[in-house]
Design a protein around this motif. Structure first.
Motif, short mmCIF file in Angstrom:
data_model
loop_
_atom_site.label_atom_id
_atom_site.label_comp_id
_atom_site.label_asym_id
_atom_site.label_seq_id
_atom_site.Cartn_x
_atom_site.Cartn_y
_atom_site.Cartn_z
N PHE A 55 -47.65 18.94 21.38
CA PHE A 55 -47.24 18.04 20.30
C PHE A 55 -46.87 16.66 20.85
O PHE A 55 -47.33 15.62 20.37
CB PHE A 55 -46.06 18.67 19.56
N LEU A 81 -46.95 25.54 13.74
CA LEU A 81 -46.71 24.18 14.22
C LEU A 81 -47.93 23.65 14.96
O LEU A 81 -48.29 22.47 14.80
CB LEU A 81 -45.49 24.15 15.14
N TYR A 82 -48.57 24.51 15.74
CA TYR A 82 -49.80 24.09 16.43
C TYR A 82 -50.90 23.77 15.42
O TYR A 82 -51.62 22.77 15.56
CB TYR A 82 -50.29 25.17 17.39
N TRP A 119 -50.60 22.72 12.25
CA TRP A 119 -50.35 21.60 11.34
C TRP A 119 -50.05 20.28 12.03
O TRP A 119 -50.27 19.21 11.43
CB TRP A 119 -49.21 21.95 10.39
N HIS A 120 -49.54 20.29 13.25
CA HIS A 120 -49.09 19.02 13.84
C HIS A 120 -50.24 18.03 14.01
O HIS A 120 -50.06 16.83 13.78
CB HIS A 120 -48.41 19.27 15.20
N TRP A 121 -51.43 18.54 14.39
CA TRP A 121 -52.53 17.62 14.66
C TRP A 121 -53.08 16.98 13.39
O TRP A 121 -53.26 15.75 13.34
CB TRP A 121 -53.63 18.31 15.46
N VAL A 145 -51.46 16.37 10.70
CA VAL A 145 -50.42 15.42 10.27
C VAL A 145 -50.54 14.13 11.07
O VAL A 145 -50.49 13.02 10.52
CB VAL A 145 -49.00 16.03 10.44
N ILE A 146 -50.69 14.24 12.38
CA ILE A 146 -50.83 13.06 13.24
C ILE A 146 -52.05 12.24 12.83
O ILE A 146 -51.97 11.01 12.67
CB ILE A 146 -50.93 13.47 14.72
N ILE A 151 -43.68 11.91 11.52
CA ILE A 151 -44.70 12.89 11.89
C ILE A 151 -44.06 14.19 12.33
O ILE A 151 -44.49 15.29 11.94
CB ILE A 151 -45.61 12.32 13.00
N SER A 206 -44.42 17.66 10.31
CA SER A 206 -45.08 18.77 10.99
C SER A 206 -44.20 20.01 10.99
O SER A 206 -44.68 21.13 10.72
CB SER A 206 -45.44 18.38 12.43
N ALA A 220 -44.91 23.48 9.10
CA ALA A 220 -44.96 24.67 9.95
C ALA A 220 -44.02 25.75 9.42
O ALA A 220 -44.38 26.94 9.36
CB ALA A 220 -44.60 24.30 11.39
#
Length: 634
Positions: free
Chosen positions: A22, A292-293, A295-297, A299-300, A319, A323, A327
């Motif tokens: 992240f 989290l893995y 959705w984080h990307w 979102v970024i 962000i 995220s 998550a």
């Protein structure tokens, strides 16, 4: 090791892995090697999956059907939920070219082959264009899913027909995989080692070997304490020291894999490392790490898209919060619901998988085959996007950029071949100058041609790709020899994309030698600086603004700051300063006409495009720049 025994230190290790990835994706410099967090996940997966299979094989109750059902419940609901949401958002927010790219990844991800897509496309994981795909992170899940599909069946066959080879076969596969990975990394295509499952399998198998090693969990003592801390350090040091230039996976992945194995084995019963990993914050993040893995990307990517890549510290906070919120929602309402609360007949899990795969695959395939659904979504914005605005003809002659022509002979020069030497400027005047360069020289043709006509100057364009490169020496010698024989040519214009042509020391030395040759011929050499470069194509930018303005007010001009431009010119800055001190050379600035209020703009006040892509001037931009330099060019 049991698939049913909860091991809190593993959740802590997952937290370290996902946070590393992240923070790396947020471009925090201190986490320059955070991409190794994926390798930590690979080892953990191999350890947990193999441990569960091995225990059930020993008990005589292993079932492939039950295994795949658990994997479906664990992975696919959150997976397909994220992909569907991303596809819908992409259809609403993206112009057709970007939507088509995302849909291509989604189509492959619907059959768990996203990694193969990036491998076949020879995509550099660290490249800027790849980082615009909100589904890029699915490459690692593709690798995991392929491992889950193959390894259980292989283990079952070994156990039934070659039980004495069960453990040795793991070592054999581990050795074959790591040797293949190293051979490909150092003697083949490194990008293949990054994405292909058989070249990553050794990382999973490192966890598998630990899971079936037959050793009891390490007791808490000085040795366990030291080795668990060492394991954490072997993971942490690469996170903070590796960079995008590190040749990876290869040898560089070994410390991360070994460190993860040490933590898995020696961190189970506490110690310093165990206490850290078992702390409440780490356990919580570990539990939501999968969501989290996922959705984080996206979102970024979407956040940067809406903010036109101008990310401030407050944006990073937004962000992170968004995220984690997504998550937690995904973990609670999707992961937990399907994993523990939804009870169904065994066959329904396969129906769920098939339904998710078909929905994603069909929608994505429709988008791909309709050219990004160009006539279905954002039609008005899509109509603004035209093909590249590069010049294809000049003075009734096809330019080299059409076919990327590079070769020519000395005889063509001496014979003044009209396809090689295109007349520029006043056609009645003596030919007194030569334009020599790459596509940046072509983009400046309209401006130089107009100014030459005003000043009654005539010259030639060398109609070939002649970028600075050691493999072009033969052609440079042709031209310098021809120039030596020309009585009227007294000025040479060198116009290239110096940010690329002079990025290495060997290229800069080539440039020095070449300039000295021109000086020795008594020629005046005029070098145009690199124009400012943008991260977004101005034409695509306009389409993006058109789309986003339906949700709110957005600025209407691509911009880049002066600091970014200084970084662009820094590699060859000293060379140009040295040349500028010599009267034989003139270095002309190219950034001033695009500068307004401390930012470079790709459009003028009337809304006309000054660029036709991220680094080539449009005819309007070319004429504006050359007009501003009218007393310095000739």
């Amino acid at each position: 090791m049991s698939s049913h025994n909860y091991l809190p230190h593993i959740d802590g290790l997952r937290a370290i892995a996902v946070l590393s990835v992240f923070m790396f994706h947020l471009n925090f410099n201190i986490f320059s090697g955070g991409f190794v967090g994926v390798d930590v996940f690979f080892v953990i997966s191999g350890y947990l999956i193999t441990g569960g299979i091995y225990k059930e094989l020993l008990a005589g109750r292993f079932s492939l059907q039950a295994f795949y059902q658990r994997r479906i419940k664990r992975i696919l609901p959150a997976y397909f939920t994220m992909v569907i949401v991303v596809l819908i958002l992409s259809a609403l927010l993206y112009p057709f070219m970007q939507l088509k790219t995302v849909a291509g990844t989604a189509a492959m991800s619907s059959v768990f082959l996203a990694n193969i897509r990036f491998a076949v496309k020879e995509s550099n994981y660290f490249a800027a264009d790849v980082h615009e795909d909100p589904l890029l992170n699915l490459w690692s899940l593709g690798v995991e899913e392929q491992f889950y599909l193959v390894i259980p069946l292989l283990f079952l066959l070994l156990w039934r027909f070659m039980p004495s080879w069960f453990k040795p076969a793991m070592w054999l596969m581990f050795i074959l995989s790591i040797v293949s990975c190293l051979l490909v990394m150092y003697f083949g295509q490194p990008k293949s080692a990054f994405y292909f499952p058989h070249l990553r399998a050794w990382e999973f198998l490192a966890g598998s070997i630990l899971a079936v090693a037959g050793t009891a969990a390490a007791k808490q003592n000085l040795k366990a304490n030291v080795l668990s801390v060492l394991g954490l350090l072997l993971v942490a040091v690469p996170v903070f020291t590796y960079t995008q230039e590190t040749l990876f996976p290869g040898v560089a992945a070994l410390p991360v894999v070994l460190g993860t194995v040490l933590v898995l084995h020696y961190g189970v019963n506490g110690g310093v490392a165990g206490q850290i990993l078992k702390s409440a914050p780490f356990i919580f993040i570990g539990r939501i790490s999968y969501s989290l893995y996922l959705w984080h990307w996206p979102v970024i990517v979407f956040w940067r898209y809406v903010r036109f890549n101008e990310i401030l510290p407050i944006d990073n906070i937004g962000i992170i919060l968004a995220s984690f919120m997504l998550a937690i929602l995904s973990w609670h309402f999707v992961e937990m619901e399907f994993r523990f609360r939804v009870a169904s007949a065994s066959y329904t899990y396969y129906l769920y998988t098939l339904a998710g795969s078909v929905i994603v695959g069909a929608f994505a395939t429709f988008i791909v085959f309709t050219n990004g659904a160009k006539n279905y979504f954002n039609k008005e914005a899509n109509s603004m996007i035209r093909d590249s605005g590069t010049l294809s003809r000049f003075a009734d002659t096809q330019l080299w950029v059409v076919n990327n022509d590079t070769e020519f002979t000395y005889a063509q020069l001496t014979g003044l071949d009209k396809n090689l030497l295109i007349p520029i400027g006043d056609q009645t005047a003596e030919k007194s100058f030569l334009i020599w360069g790459d596509s940046h020289a072509v983009s400046l043709l309209p401006g130089i041609d107009s100014l030459a006509r005003v000043n009654n100057k005539g010259g030639y364009l060398l109609n070939r790709q002649t970028g600075i490169s050691n493999d072009r020496i033969k052609y440079y010698k042709h031209v310098t020899q021809w120039l030596q024989e020309q009585q009227n040519i007294e000025q040479v214009f060198l116009i290239q994309r110096w940010s690329v042509r002079l990025e290495s020391e060997s290229q800069r030395q080539f440039m020095v030698n070449f300039c000295n040759n021109l000086k020795n011929l008594g020629l005046k050499t005029t070098i145009f600086q690199n124009v400012p470069e943008f991260s977004v194509d101005p034409i695509v930018f306009q389409a993006r603004v058109k789309i986003l303005n339906s949700f709110g007010d957005f600025r209407n001009s691509p911009m880049v700051d002066t600091t970014t431009y200084k970084k662009l010119t820094q590699p060859y800055g000293k060379l140009f300063k040295k040349l500028a001190k010599d009267a034989a050379f003139k270095i002309l600035p190219t950034d001033h006409v695009f500068l307004k209020n401390g930012m470079y703009h790709a459009m003028n006040n009337e809304g006309e495009l000054l660029y036709y892509d991220t680094h080539h001037l449009s005819p309007e931009g070319s004429r504006l720049l050359i007009k501003s330099l009218s007393d310095k060019v000739f």
